[in-house]
Design an enzyme around this catalytic site. Structure first.
Site, PDB file in Angstrom:
ATOM      1  N   ASN A  11       8.648  -3.790  13.501  1.00  0.00           N
ATOM      2  CA  ASN A  11       7.285  -3.853  14.299  1.00  0.00           C
ATOM      3  C   ASN A  11       6.712  -5.170  14.197  1.00  0.00           C
ATOM      4  O   ASN A  11       6.327  -5.700  12.696  1.00  0.00           O
ATOM      5  CB  ASN A  11       6.480  -2.826  13.372  1.00  0.00           C
ATOM      6  CG  ASN A  11       5.095  -2.472  13.499  1.00  0.00           C
ATOM      7  OD1 ASN A  11       4.531  -3.093  14.704  1.00  0.00           O
ATOM      8  ND2 ASN A  11       4.618  -1.497  12.996  1.00  0.00           N
ATOM      9  N   LYS A  18       7.395  -6.292  10.114  1.00  0.00           N
ATOM     10  CA  LYS A  18       7.746  -5.098   9.353  1.00  0.00           C
ATOM     11  C   LYS A  18       9.186  -4.690   9.881  1.00  0.00           C
ATOM     12  O   LYS A  18       9.353  -4.564  10.929  1.00  0.00           O
ATOM     13  CB  LYS A  18       6.795  -3.921   9.456  1.00  0.00           C
ATOM     14  CG  LYS A  18       5.737  -4.023   8.502  1.00  0.00           C
ATOM     15  CD  LYS A  18       5.003  -2.728   8.404  1.00  0.00           C
ATOM     16  CE  LYS A  18       3.479  -2.928   8.288  1.00  0.00           C
ATOM     17  NZ  LYS A  18       2.729  -1.668   9.062  1.00  0.00           N
ATOM     18  N   ARG A  89       8.954  -1.360  17.862  1.00  0.00           N
ATOM     19  CA  ARG A  89       7.469  -0.725  18.372  1.00  0.00           C
ATOM     20  C   ARG A  89       6.710  -1.728  18.957  1.00  0.00           C
ATOM     21  O   ARG A  89       6.508  -2.524  19.104  1.00  0.00           O
ATOM     22  CB  ARG A  89       6.744  -0.455  16.944  1.00  0.00           C
ATOM     23  CG  ARG A  89       5.584   0.202  17.180  1.00  0.00           C
ATOM     24  CD  ARG A  89       4.769   0.209  15.932  1.00  0.00           C
ATOM     25  NE  ARG A  89       3.634   1.048  16.234  1.00  0.00           N
ATOM     26  CZ  ARG A  89       2.869   1.554  15.302  1.00  0.00           C
ATOM     27  NH1 ARG A  89       2.850   1.017  14.079  1.00  0.00           N
ATOM     28  NH2 ARG A  89       1.457   1.956  15.595  1.00  0.00           N
ATOM     29  N   HIS A 178      -0.885   6.057  19.167  1.00  0.00           N
ATOM     30  CA  HIS A 178      -0.388   6.773  17.728  1.00  0.00           C
ATOM     31  C   HIS A 178       0.754   7.748  18.567  1.00  0.00           C
ATOM     32  O   HIS A 178       0.824   8.730  17.800  1.00  0.00           O
ATOM     33  CB  HIS A 178      -1.341   7.600  17.178  1.00  0.00           C
ATOM     34  CG  HIS A 178      -2.294   6.783  16.167  1.00  0.00           C
ATOM     35  ND1 HIS A 178      -3.432   7.257  15.788  1.00  0.00           N
ATOM     36  CD2 HIS A 178      -1.808   5.747  15.293  1.00  0.00           C
ATOM     37  CE1 HIS A 178      -3.928   6.296  15.057  1.00  0.00           C
ATOM     38  NE2 HIS A 178      -3.098   5.339  14.752  1.00  0.00           N
ATOM     39  N   ASN A 209      -5.670   4.137   8.672  1.00  0.00           N
ATOM     40  CA  ASN A 209      -6.724   3.014   8.856  1.00  0.00           C
ATOM     41  C   ASN A 209      -7.118   3.143  10.333  1.00  0.00           C
ATOM     42  O   ASN A 209      -8.082   2.831  10.659  1.00  0.00           O
ATOM     43  CB  ASN A 209      -6.118   1.533   8.514  1.00  0.00           C
ATOM     44  CG  ASN A 209      -6.046   1.348   7.139  1.00  0.00           C
ATOM     45  OD1 ASN A 209      -6.769   1.723   6.423  1.00  0.00           O
ATOM     46  ND2 ASN A 209      -4.786   0.866   6.842  1.00  0.00           N
ATOM     47  N   GLY A 210      -5.965   3.445  11.166  1.00  0.00           N
ATOM     48  CA  GLY A 210      -6.632   3.905  12.444  1.00  0.00           C
ATOM     49  C   GLY A 210      -6.503   5.288  12.676  1.00  0.00           C
ATOM     50  O   GLY A 210      -5.496   5.917  12.035  1.00  0.00           O
ATOM     51  N   ARG A 239     -12.898   0.496  12.579  1.00  0.00           N
ATOM     52  CA  ARG A 239     -13.557   0.593  13.890  1.00  0.00           C
ATOM     53  C   ARG A 239     -14.804   1.737  13.847  1.00  0.00           C
ATOM     54  O   ARG A 239     -14.370   2.753  13.187  1.00  0.00           O
ATOM     55  CB  ARG A 239     -12.199   0.835  14.727  1.00  0.00           C
ATOM     56  CG  ARG A 239     -11.143   0.110  14.890  1.00  0.00           C
ATOM     57  CD  ARG A 239     -10.245   0.300  16.014  1.00  0.00           C
ATOM     58  NE  ARG A 239      -9.188  -0.154  15.569  1.00  0.00           N
ATOM     59  CZ  ARG A 239      -7.793   0.352  15.301  1.00  0.00           C
ATOM     60  NH1 ARG A 239      -7.577   1.762  15.686  1.00  0.00           N
ATOM     61  NH2 ARG A 239      -6.522  -0.222  15.090  1.00  0.00           N
ATOM     62  N   ASP A 281     -11.325   1.427   2.813  1.00  0.00           N
ATOM     63  CA  ASP A 281     -10.268   2.247   2.375  1.00  0.00           C
ATOM     64  C   ASP A 281     -10.709   3.609   1.738  1.00  0.00           C
ATOM     65  O   ASP A 281     -11.790   3.664   1.045  1.00  0.00           O
ATOM     66  CB  ASP A 281      -9.591   1.630   1.059  1.00  0.00           C
ATOM     67  CG  ASP A 281      -8.457   2.135   0.716  1.00  0.00           C
ATOM     68  OD1 ASP A 281      -7.307   1.769   0.977  1.00  0.00           O
ATOM     69  OD2 ASP A 281      -8.515   3.493  -0.217  1.00  0.00           O
ATOM     70  N   ILE A 330      -4.719   9.226   5.218  1.00  0.00           N
ATOM     71  CA  ILE A 330      -5.916  10.202   4.633  1.00  0.00           C
ATOM     72  C   ILE A 330      -5.603  11.643   4.850  1.00  0.00           C
ATOM     73  O   ILE A 330      -5.684  12.576   4.007  1.00  0.00           O
ATOM     74  CB  ILE A 330      -7.062   9.784   5.496  1.00  0.00           C
ATOM     75  CG1 ILE A 330      -7.601   8.410   5.114  1.00  0.00           C
ATOM     76  CG2 ILE A 330      -8.142  10.999   5.130  1.00  0.00           C
ATOM     77  CD1 ILE A 330      -8.754   7.975   6.140  1.00  0.00           C
ATOM     78  N   GLY A 331      -4.983  11.808   6.069  1.00  0.00           N
ATOM     79  CA  GLY A 331      -4.529  13.468   6.304  1.00  0.00           C
ATOM     80  C   GLY A 331      -3.425  13.804   5.136  1.00  0.00           C
ATOM     81  O   GLY A 331      -3.922  15.224   5.112  1.00  0.00           O
ATOM     82  N   GLU A 383       6.909   7.487  11.943  1.00  0.00           N
ATOM     83  CA  GLU A 383       7.034   6.698  13.061  1.00  0.00           C
ATOM     84  C   GLU A 383       8.565   6.087  13.138  1.00  0.00           C
ATOM     85  O   GLU A 383       9.071   6.034  14.265  1.00  0.00           O
ATOM     86  CB  GLU A 383       5.688   5.941  13.261  1.00  0.00           C
ATOM     87  CG  GLU A 383       4.670   6.537  13.632  1.00  0.00           C
ATOM     88  CD  GLU A 383       3.586   5.644  13.513  1.00  0.00           C
ATOM     89  OE1 GLU A 383       2.950   5.126  14.516  1.00  0.00           O
ATOM     90  OE2 GLU A 383       2.864   5.485  12.239  1.00  0.00           O
TER      91      GLU A 383
HETATM   92  P1  ADP Z   1      -2.152   2.775   8.760  1.00  0.00           P
HETATM   93  O1  ADP Z   1      -2.943   3.362   9.679  1.00  0.00           O
HETATM   94  O2  ADP Z   1      -2.501   1.342   8.396  1.00  0.00           O
HETATM   95  O3  ADP Z   1      -0.803   3.119   8.885  1.00  0.00           O
HETATM   96  P2  ADP Z   1      -2.208   4.793   6.661  1.00  0.00           P
HETATM   97  O4  ADP Z   1      -1.588   5.890   7.444  1.00  0.00           O
HETATM   98  O5  ADP Z   1      -1.147   4.097   5.401  1.00  0.00           O
HETATM   99  O6  ADP Z   1      -2.806   3.500   7.277  1.00  0.00           O
HETATM  100  O7  ADP Z   1      -3.437   5.242   5.741  1.00  0.00           O
HETATM  101  C1  ADP Z   1      -4.428   4.544   5.033  1.00  0.00           C
HETATM  102  C2  ADP Z   1      -5.465   5.310   4.619  1.00  0.00           C
HETATM  103  O8  ADP Z   1      -5.244   6.322   3.820  1.00  0.00           O
HETATM  104  C3  ADP Z   1      -6.572   4.335   3.661  1.00  0.00           C
HETATM  105  O9  ADP Z   1      -7.718   4.713   3.856  1.00  0.00           O
HETATM  106  C4  ADP Z   1      -6.242   5.035   2.478  1.00  0.00           C
HETATM  107  O10 ADP Z   1      -7.323   4.928   1.551  1.00  0.00           O
HETATM  108  C5  ADP Z   1      -5.872   6.478   2.512  1.00  0.00           C
HETATM  109  N1  ADP Z   1      -5.228   7.039   1.552  1.00  0.00           N
HETATM  110  C6  ADP Z   1      -3.986   6.800   0.934  1.00  0.00           C
HETATM  111  N2  ADP Z   1      -3.892   7.622  -0.112  1.00  0.00           N
HETATM  112  C7  ADP Z   1      -5.026   8.307  -0.467  1.00  0.00           C
HETATM  113  C8  ADP Z   1      -5.475   9.206  -1.355  1.00  0.00           C
HETATM  114  N3  ADP Z   1      -4.832   9.587  -2.383  1.00  0.00           N
HETATM  115  N4  ADP Z   1      -6.704   9.757  -1.136  1.00  0.00           N
HETATM  116  C9  ADP Z   1      -7.441   9.332  -0.124  1.00  0.00           C
HETATM  117  N5  ADP Z   1      -7.000   8.443   0.860  1.00  0.00           N
HETATM  118  C10 ADP Z   1      -5.881   8.065   0.856  1.00  0.00           C
END
Ligand code: ADP
Length: 400
Positions: A11, A18, A89, A178, A209-210, A239, A281, A330-331, A383
């Site tokens: 990537n 990466k 990617r 995505h 993040n996205g 964003r 974050d 986050i999910g 991914e």
């Molecule tokens: P990217 O889109 O760069 O791949 P990620 O999928 O790794 O990013 O997601 C990053 C987000 O996930 C950040 O906002 C981070 O704070 C959130 N995150 C990671 N662990 C936790 C947690 N335990 N609780 C809440 N948010 C989290």
């Protein structure tokens, strides 16, 4: 134990690269890492082995040297000869690429022509592709596009309501992103829930993040929240997601900012960061919210409100709903965001099981809904695994 067949997943960004060597059978990368600050004097490349041990090497500050170093390390660890393919990617495949493809000079040319649609990403992806092909010309290399999965969107979902001629003349339409993550998670959901591959409906919330949502009907993407660029839709780390174009035009007039300056603000200084004034974050904002920080609280509330509103919209693209799936950083980890969103979806019959919700973090998969609710699951995305699978398949059966 070392696998005999592996795929290198790359990537490549404008200043970073990466990489990950994945076995075709098994989950753990045999080697992974990141070359960063490429272009600067203090460029470095970090390797993480199968056991999680990391080593850092200073690198010459070019993508070419970073890949040369990577290939030397792979040779030293006897991994170079185990590669059956390289999977790259690629951010934007426009309307040209409906699926992953073997890289040929014609394909590379097409990706180059799509650069105006993703000026920050496609040219950087091409640096990785050109360099890897120059260094390992005999190895099959494959492009896996973030947009490809959404090429099944119907015209009413991908067309903006502006004069139609712009769609043809300038390729202005919704593409979605995505796609590799949504495709992986959709396939996992079908497997884990034992759904009929020909008759199912899913909504996937990829929140990182996205962030984007995707409605999946019988294995195909039928709606998504990102648009021509990854700016549309949900509130993200930096964003803004959806915003009234009239508000931006008014801001341009009031503040005298150029379109470029406003675009930079909307992409890099908005979202959770712009609302909270603290961080992009989610974890940091959850901690601040717990201590009563008003802006962090508002930032999470705006994000959740938008998320719930768009989830309602995605359900409308389906003929049936088998499950709502959360994925992404986050999910997968934020029980709070999942709880706050589902509380807004009770009108659709959703009920959370609080204990199940609290129990699922850190890369686990499982159901978080109550027994009398439509199914809500957390499924970790992967991914890189999807890219590796596509690359291996196309390397061994290029005609498919
Ligand atoms: P990217 O889109 O760069 O791949 P990620 O999928 O790794 O990013 O997601 C990053 C987000 O996930 C950040 O906002 C981070 O704070 C959130 N995150 C990671 N662990 C936790 C947690 N335990 N609780 C809440 N948010 C989290």
């Amino acid at each position: 134990m070392m696998s005999t067949t592996t795929v290198l997943v790359i990537n490549c960004g404008s200043s970073s690269l990466k990489f990950s060597v994945l076995p075709l059978e098994g989950e753990t990368p045999l080697l992974s890492g990141l070359a960063e600050r490429l272009g600067l004097d203090n460029a470095a490349i970090t390797f993480k082995d199968e056991a999680g041990k990391t080593t850092q090497l200073l690198a010459q500050p070019t993508h070419h040297c970073a890949l040369q170093t990577l290939f030397a390390v792979l040779a030293e660890k006897a991994l170079l000869s185990s590669l059956c393919a390289i999977g790259h990617r690629v951010a934007h495949g426009g309307s040209e690429f409906q699926r992953s493809v073997l890289l040929t000079p014609a394909v590379i040319d097409q990706i180059r022509q799509l650069a105006p649609l993703a000026p920050l990403h496609n040219p950087a992806n091409l640096i990785g592709i050109d360099t890897a092909l120059a260094l390992l010309p005999a190895l099959p290399q494959v492009a896996v596009f973030d947009t490809a999965f959404h090429q099944t969107l119907p015209p009413e979902a991908f067309t903006y309501a502006i004069p139609l001629e712009y769609r043809e003349r300038y390729k202005i339409r919704r593409y979605g992103f995505h796609g590799t993550s949504h495709r992986f998670v959709a396939a996992e959901a079908v497997r884990l829930l034992d759904l009929d591959p020909q008759d199912h409906g899913l909504v996937i919330a990829h929140l990182g993040n996205g962030s984007s949502l995707c409605a999946v009907r019988n294995g195909q993407s039928v709606d998504t929240t990102m648009g021509m660029t990854p700016l549309e839709g949900l509130v993200m780390g930096t964003r803004c997601g959806d915003v009234d174009f009239g508000a931006m035009a008014y801001l341009a007039t009031c503040s005298g900012q150029s379109v470029e300056a406003l675009s930079e603000m909307a992409n890099n200084r908005s979202g959770l960061l712009g609302l909270s004034g603290l961080s992009s974050d989610c974890r940091t904002l959850q901690e601040a919210r717990a201590k009563g920080d008003a802006r962090a609280t508002l930032a999470i509330d705006v994000m959740v409100h938008r998320l719930a509103r768009h989830l309602g919209g995605q359900f409308a693209a389906l003929h049936r709903l088998d499950a709502l799936i959360y994925t992404g950083g986050i999910g997968e980890n934020s029980a709070l965001v999942r709880e706050l969103t589902l509380a807004r979806l009770e009108i659709f019959g959703f009920r959370l099981d609080r204990n199940r919700n609290q129990a699922i973090t850190g890369g686990a998969a499982g159901t978080i809904s109550a027994d009398d609710s439509p199914t809500v699951m957390v499924i970790p995305t992967n991914e890189e695994k999807m890219i590796a699978q596509d690359a291996a398949r196309l390397a061994t059966a290029p005609e498919r």
